[in-house]
Design a protein around this motif. Structure first.
Motif, PDB file in Angstrom:
ATOM      1  N   UNK A   1       0.841  -1.201   0.000  1.00  0.00           N
ATOM      2  CA  UNK A   1       0.000   0.000   0.000  1.00  0.00           C
ATOM      3  C   UNK A   1       0.877   1.252   0.000  1.00  0.00           C
ATOM      4  N   UNK A   2       0.614   2.130  -0.939  1.00  0.00           N
ATOM      5  CA  UNK A   2       1.347   3.379  -1.031  1.00  0.00           C
ATOM      6  C   UNK A   2       0.493   4.417  -1.717  1.00  0.00           C
ATOM      7  N   UNK A   3       1.097   5.543  -2.061  1.00  0.00           N
ATOM      8  CA  UNK A   3       0.356   6.604  -2.745  1.00  0.00           C
ATOM      9  C   UNK A   3       1.271   7.312  -3.731  1.00  0.00           C
ATOM     10  N   UNK A   4       0.639   7.928  -4.707  1.00  0.00           N
ATOM     11  CA  UNK A   4       1.282   8.918  -5.555  1.00  0.00           C
ATOM     12  C   UNK A   4       0.637  10.258  -5.221  1.00  0.00           C
ATOM     13  N   UNK A   5       1.452  11.263  -4.952  1.00  0.00           N
ATOM     14  CA  UNK A   5       0.944  12.612  -4.687  1.00  0.00           C
ATOM     15  C   UNK A   5       1.144  13.420  -5.957  1.00  0.00           C
ATOM     16  N   UNK A   6       0.040  13.783  -6.600  1.00  0.00           N
ATOM     17  CA  UNK A   6       0.132  14.433  -7.898  1.00  0.00           C
ATOM     18  C   UNK A   6      -1.033  15.380  -8.116  1.00  0.00           C
ATOM     19  N   UNK A   7      -0.743  16.541  -8.684  1.00  0.00           N
ATOM     20  CA  UNK A   7      -1.766  17.461  -9.155  1.00  0.00           C
ATOM     21  C   UNK A   7      -1.910  17.249 -10.663  1.00  0.00           C
ATOM     22  N   UNK A   8      -2.769  18.018 -11.293  1.00  0.00           N
ATOM     23  CA  UNK A   8      -3.015  17.823 -12.719  1.00  0.00           C
ATOM     24  C   UNK A   8      -1.756  18.021 -13.552  1.00  0.00           C
ATOM     25  N   UNK A   9      -0.883  18.927 -13.124  1.00  0.00           N
ATOM     26  CA  UNK A   9       0.265  19.275 -13.950  1.00  0.00           C
ATOM     27  C   UNK A   9       1.604  18.800 -13.388  1.00  0.00           C
ATOM     28  N   UNK A  10       1.607  18.118 -12.227  1.00  0.00           N
ATOM     29  CA  UNK A  10       2.890  17.736 -11.660  1.00  0.00           C
ATOM     30  C   UNK A  10       2.759  16.571 -10.688  1.00  0.00           C
ATOM     31  N   UNK A  11       3.715  15.654 -10.770  1.00  0.00           N
ATOM     32  CA  UNK A  11       3.833  14.589  -9.779  1.00  0.00           C
ATOM     33  C   UNK A  11       4.797  15.065  -8.702  1.00  0.00           C
ATOM     34  N   UNK A  12       4.352  15.047  -7.462  1.00  0.00           N
ATOM     35  CA  UNK A  12       5.162  15.569  -6.362  1.00  0.00           C
ATOM     36  C   UNK A  12       5.952  14.485  -5.655  1.00  0.00           C
ATOM     37  N   UNK A  13       5.375  13.326  -5.503  1.00  0.00           N
ATOM     38  CA  UNK A  13       6.110  12.279  -4.795  1.00  0.00           C
ATOM     39  C   UNK A  13       5.448  10.926  -4.970  1.00  0.00           C
ATOM     40  N   UNK A  14       6.233   9.887  -4.714  1.00  0.00           N
ATOM     41  CA  UNK A  14       5.741   8.527  -4.534  1.00  0.00           C
ATOM     42  C   UNK A  14       6.087   8.139  -3.104  1.00  0.00           C
ATOM     43  N   UNK A  15       5.094   7.612  -2.375  1.00  0.00           N
ATOM     44  CA  UNK A  15       5.298   7.258  -0.975  1.00  0.00           C
ATOM     45  C   UNK A  15       4.994   5.776  -0.776  1.00  0.00           C
ATOM     46  N   UNK A  16       5.955   5.066  -0.188  1.00  0.00           N
ATOM     47  CA  UNK A  16       5.777   3.647   0.135  1.00  0.00           C
ATOM     48  C   UNK A  16       5.709   3.501   1.652  1.00  0.00           C
ATOM     49  N   UNK A  17       4.812   2.641   2.124  1.00  0.00           N
ATOM     50  CA  UNK A  17       4.620   2.421   3.554  1.00  0.00           C
ATOM     51  C   UNK A  17       4.888   0.952   3.886  1.00  0.00           C
ATOM     52  N   UNK A  18       5.628   0.734   4.967  1.00  0.00           N
ATOM     53  CA  UNK A  18       5.806  -0.621   5.488  1.00  0.00           C
ATOM     54  C   UNK A  18       4.975  -0.744   6.759  1.00  0.00           C
ATOM     55  N   UNK A  19       3.985  -1.630   6.721  1.00  0.00           N
ATOM     56  CA  UNK A  19       3.057  -1.803   7.844  1.00  0.00           C
ATOM     57  C   UNK A  19       3.337  -3.165   8.485  1.00  0.00           C
ATOM     58  N   UNK A  20       3.652  -3.135   9.772  1.00  0.00           N
ATOM     59  CA  UNK A  20       3.939  -4.355  10.525  1.00  0.00           C
ATOM     60  C   UNK A  20       3.076  -4.364  11.777  1.00  0.00           C
ATOM     61  N   UNK A  21       2.309  -5.432  11.958  1.00  0.00           N
ATOM     62  CA  UNK A  21       1.418  -5.554  13.118  1.00  0.00           C
ATOM     63  C   UNK A  21       0.473  -4.349  13.245  1.00  0.00           C
ATOM     64  N   UNK A  22      -0.014  -3.891  12.096  1.00  0.00           N
ATOM     65  CA  UNK A  22      -1.012  -2.834  12.086  1.00  0.00           C
ATOM     66  C   UNK A  22      -0.487  -1.432  12.316  1.00  0.00           C
ATOM     67  N   UNK A  23       0.841  -1.261  12.322  1.00  0.00           N
ATOM     68  CA  UNK A  23       1.420   0.071  12.488  1.00  0.00           C
ATOM     69  C   UNK A  23       2.482   0.322  11.423  1.00  0.00           C
TER      70      UNK A  23
END
Length: 292
Positions: A249-271
């Motif tokens: 599970x992760x996200x891309x942070x992007x507006x119509x004209x620009x990609x700002x970041x890619x974020x990756x999350x490591x979730x272990x035991x629900x945190x």
């Protein structure tokens, strides 16, 4: 002279596995493609009619190519980088990219690739080939000019470092997504208590801005330090798009004209134990961001 179609087809049967090996060895999609291309050139120049196990032969070739590339990388690097994130694999949250399936078989998260980047090249090769691709130590040892016992020890050291620094994430993707969604909901609402509740006390945040102006590169550990770098409020809420990043599970942070970041999350035991943020404009522009 046109290349023999049968020769190409035989190589293409193994291309996906070779690229998967190279990606785990190098953490770079472009360098992985270069390694596979070099493997093809060596294959095309070799009479493999007498090769009993073509898959093993090709794996050996691409591994040696990657090992040389890693050693060359170490030689060029004047001093260790504080943070350098490997290339993420990004696809839509609801529809994984079929072209990435080979790369994500036995999925390797971004956090693990960060740890692999800290290993010496021989350790990385021994760990990747044995633990991720089940190559026997007696086949890996000649690549490193070491005994099988010494090669086993290299992999064992690497395994301990990976286990300590990159714990295995929760397997259920829906549960991962629930935690990541809760993180962004709390950030949007400015609810610090809710943010703390989804963060592991020893959570690490790594951000790679590539030296771009206004996009620092840094690493911080601990809830308090991570919260200092967490943007709260509604300003970016509409720009956050759910995505799969290296199969998690992760996200891309992007507006119509620009990609700002890619974020990756490591979730272990629900945190959340790790947040890895690539916001280097140059590298983002070169990625296939399938989360749109």
């Amino acid at each position: 002279m046109a290349p023999n179609t049968g020769v190409i087809e035989r190589f293409d049967e193994h291309r996906g596995r070779l690229r998967a090996v190279a990606y785990r060895m190098l953490g770079s999609l472009s360098e992985a493609d270069d390694a596979v291309q070099e493997t093809w050139l060596r294959y095309d120049r070799t009479d493999v009619a007498e090769v009993d196990n073509l898959a093993a032969w090709l794996t050996t070739v691409v591994s040696r190519v990657c090992l040389n590339m890693l050693r060359s990388r170490e030689t060029r690097r004047e001093e260790p980088l504080e943070v350098h994130l490997p290339d993420p694999l990004v696809s839509r949250a609801d529809v994984p990219d079929p072209e990435q399936e080979a790369l994500l078989a036995d999925s390797v998260g971004l956090a693990m690739l960060v740890v692999l980047d800290t290993l010496a090249p021989p350790e990385r090769l021994a760990f990747v080939l044995h633990d991720m691709f089940a190559v026997p130590f007696d086949e890996i040892a000649p690549m490193l000019d070491r005994s099988a016992t010494a090669t086993r020890q290299l992999a064992s050291r690497a395994r301990r470092r990976v286990r300590d620094a990159a714990p295995a994430p929760d397997q259920d993707l829906a549960s991962q997504r629930k935690v990541v969604d809760a993180f962004f909901a709390a950030a949007r609402d400015g609810d610090l208590d809710a943010l703390v509740s989804v963060l592991d006390p020893e959570v690490v945040l790594r951000a790679d801005g590539g030296g771009a102006r206004g996009r620092p590169t840094f690493a911080v550990r601990g809830t308090r330090n991570v919260l200092e770098h967490t943007v709260t409020g509604t300003r970016w809420a509409s720009a956050v798009r759910p995505a799969l990043v290296n199969g998690g599970a992760g996200v891309v942070v992007a507006t119509e004209d620009q990609v700002w970041s890619v974020m990756a999350f490591t979730v272990v035991n629900g945190r959340i134990v790790a947040i890895d943020v690539l916001w280097d404009p140059e590298r983002l522009a070169g990625l296939d961001l399938g989360a749109g």
